[in-house]
Design a protein around this motif. Sequence first.
Motif, PDB file in Angstrom:
ATOM      1  N   UNK A 103       0.882  -1.162   0.000  1.00 20.62           N
ATOM      2  CA  UNK A 103       0.000   0.000   0.000  1.00 20.62           C
ATOM      3  C   UNK A 103       0.916   1.207   0.000  1.00 20.62           C
ATOM      4  N   UNK A 104       1.224   1.674  -1.181  1.00 23.64           N
ATOM      5  CA  UNK A 104       2.242   2.716  -1.316  1.00 23.64           C
ATOM      6  C   UNK A 104       1.684   3.956  -2.003  1.00 23.64           C
ATOM      7  N   UNK A 105       1.283   3.844  -3.268  1.00 24.45           N
ATOM      8  CA  UNK A 105       0.845   5.005  -4.036  1.00 24.45           C
ATOM      9  C   UNK A 105      -0.528   5.502  -3.602  1.00 24.45           C
ATOM     10  N   UNK A 106      -0.779   6.778  -3.872  1.00 28.47           N
ATOM     11  CA  UNK A 106      -2.062   7.395  -3.548  1.00 28.47           C
ATOM     12  C   UNK A 106      -2.566   8.209  -4.738  1.00 28.47           C
ATOM     13  N   UNK A 107      -3.872   8.286  -4.884  1.00 29.28           N
ATOM     14  CA  UNK A 107      -4.479   9.112  -5.920  1.00 29.28           C
ATOM     15  C   UNK A 107      -4.627  10.554  -5.440  1.00 29.28           C
ATOM     16  N   UNK A 108      -4.497  11.493  -6.370  1.00 33.44           N
ATOM     17  CA  UNK A 108      -4.827  12.880  -6.079  1.00 33.44           C
ATOM     18  C   UNK A 108      -3.775  13.689  -5.365  1.00 33.44           C
ATOM     19  N   UNK A 109      -2.587  13.135  -5.147  1.00 31.50           N
ATOM     20  CA  UNK A 109      -1.514  13.917  -4.526  1.00 31.50           C
ATOM     21  C   UNK A 109      -0.724  14.656  -5.607  1.00 31.50           C
ATOM     22  N   UNK A 110       0.191  15.503  -5.173  1.00 32.93           N
ATOM     23  CA  UNK A 110       0.904  16.375  -6.114  1.00 32.93           C
ATOM     24  C   UNK A 110       1.743  15.592  -7.109  1.00 32.93           C
ATOM     25  N   UNK A 111       2.365  14.515  -6.667  1.00 38.46           N
ATOM     26  CA  UNK A 111       3.134  13.639  -7.559  1.00 38.46           C
ATOM     27  C   UNK A 111       3.190  12.258  -6.923  1.00 38.46           C
ATOM     28  N   UNK A 112       3.822  11.320  -7.640  1.00 36.89           N
ATOM     29  CA  UNK A 112       3.738   9.920  -7.237  1.00 36.89           C
ATOM     30  C   UNK A 112       4.469   9.628  -5.929  1.00 36.89           C
ATOM     31  N   UNK A 113       5.384  10.495  -5.517  1.00 33.89           N
ATOM     32  CA  UNK A 113       6.084  10.285  -4.256  1.00 33.89           C
ATOM     33  C   UNK A 113       5.598  11.234  -3.159  1.00 33.89           C
TER      34      UNK A 113
END
Length: 429
Positions: free
Chosen positions: A150-160
């Motif tokens: 469970x690492x990436x998230x939707x809707x943040x500024x960039x992938x990290x």
Amino acid sequence: MTSQEAGLPATAEGRAPLRPSPARRPGEGAERVEVLDAPGALAAAARLAAEFAAGAVSRDRERILPFEQLDRLAAGGLLAITVPRAFGGPGLPASVVAEVVRRISWADPSIGQIPLSHFVYVNQLRLQGSPEQQERLFGEVLAGRWFGNAQSELGTRHVRDFRTTLTRDARGREWRLNGTKFYCTGALFADWIPVLAHLGPDGPMHVAWVRRDAEGVSVVDDWDAVGQRTTASGTATFTDVVVGEEWITDYAEVFTGPTTYGSFAQLIHAAIDTGIARAALDDAAAFVTTKSRPYPDAVAIHGIDRAAQDPVVVHAFGEMELAVRGTEALLAEAGRAVDTADGGLSAESAAAAALAVAAARASSTRVSVEVGSRLLEVAGTRAALSAEGLDRHWRNARTHTLHDPAAWKLQHLGRWAVERQLPPRHGQL
């Protein structure tokens, strides 16, 4: 939480219904798996790949999640091949892991991709876990259990960029995990879910190790993509999940010095794409030799009676074979470079590994997409029929290669070529 509430697109009409978690609860029915040496791991991968290939078209078409196949991988010891020898595992090198994943991805790249995060987080535990954490969690892997992500998230500024947070509870003795993740490949199938989160509101990144069946954990199969349709890479939500201090490992610390952490992960990604490319070429050859009709001009000019004798077709296959062999060679070279760096880690060896993997990843991206498309060109109109399932190669390649932009691999290779600038240290290179 619904897909809409999580900010996800509505489920497409006519799509296969969502499937529940598997009947086997995490940790149940597991026994200590066989510890495989390198030849044994490669032989097991080849054997299972031959079995998995038989059902790949129907799993893709009907969106049948590969619970049974993944259980076979775990039970056969293939998910334990990177557990260090000090903890009872074989500690096989990155080059062997890449070849195992390439063989499985040749059969079904969804099955090849799902354990990727498992291997990555076994590596994270090897690098950052305490002896007590390693003893417990490596023991879980050797008992046939495995890790999702469970690492990436939707809707943040960039992938990290992440919002998920670990905060102290009122008593100050435990942590509470809160956040929503997407692209959670492997989480639906796993026993443990490593969750990337800030330690405190603005603190450094850490990994919270939580059981999939823990209170407050919800894993939803709302993945609906063009390709890689059976990875279940959807949403995982964590609501006030209790995490003890003993189940937290540092993440940010991995990148403070020379590391192959990102290179290892990217090497496995390249192996998936390389497996897709070879499978596309193999299926194209099988189709042309058994089902394609020769083009009339080839019959009239060259007197042939089979499509496989058409010099235009043969030339196209020669070009595709050259391209696939090239990316296979780059993958093998990258695996050796990671092995070398792991055997003597320095800024120079880590950079050499990162650049070798970047080359393999850029090549495998281009070749898998091109061959997945071109196979339809050489096989003819009939190859485009849904019943043949040949379109899955392009769909799988196009979907998986979006994971990390190949253009940035070329940027870092170019900076090295022009000015000998070392690549950055992060989990995507």
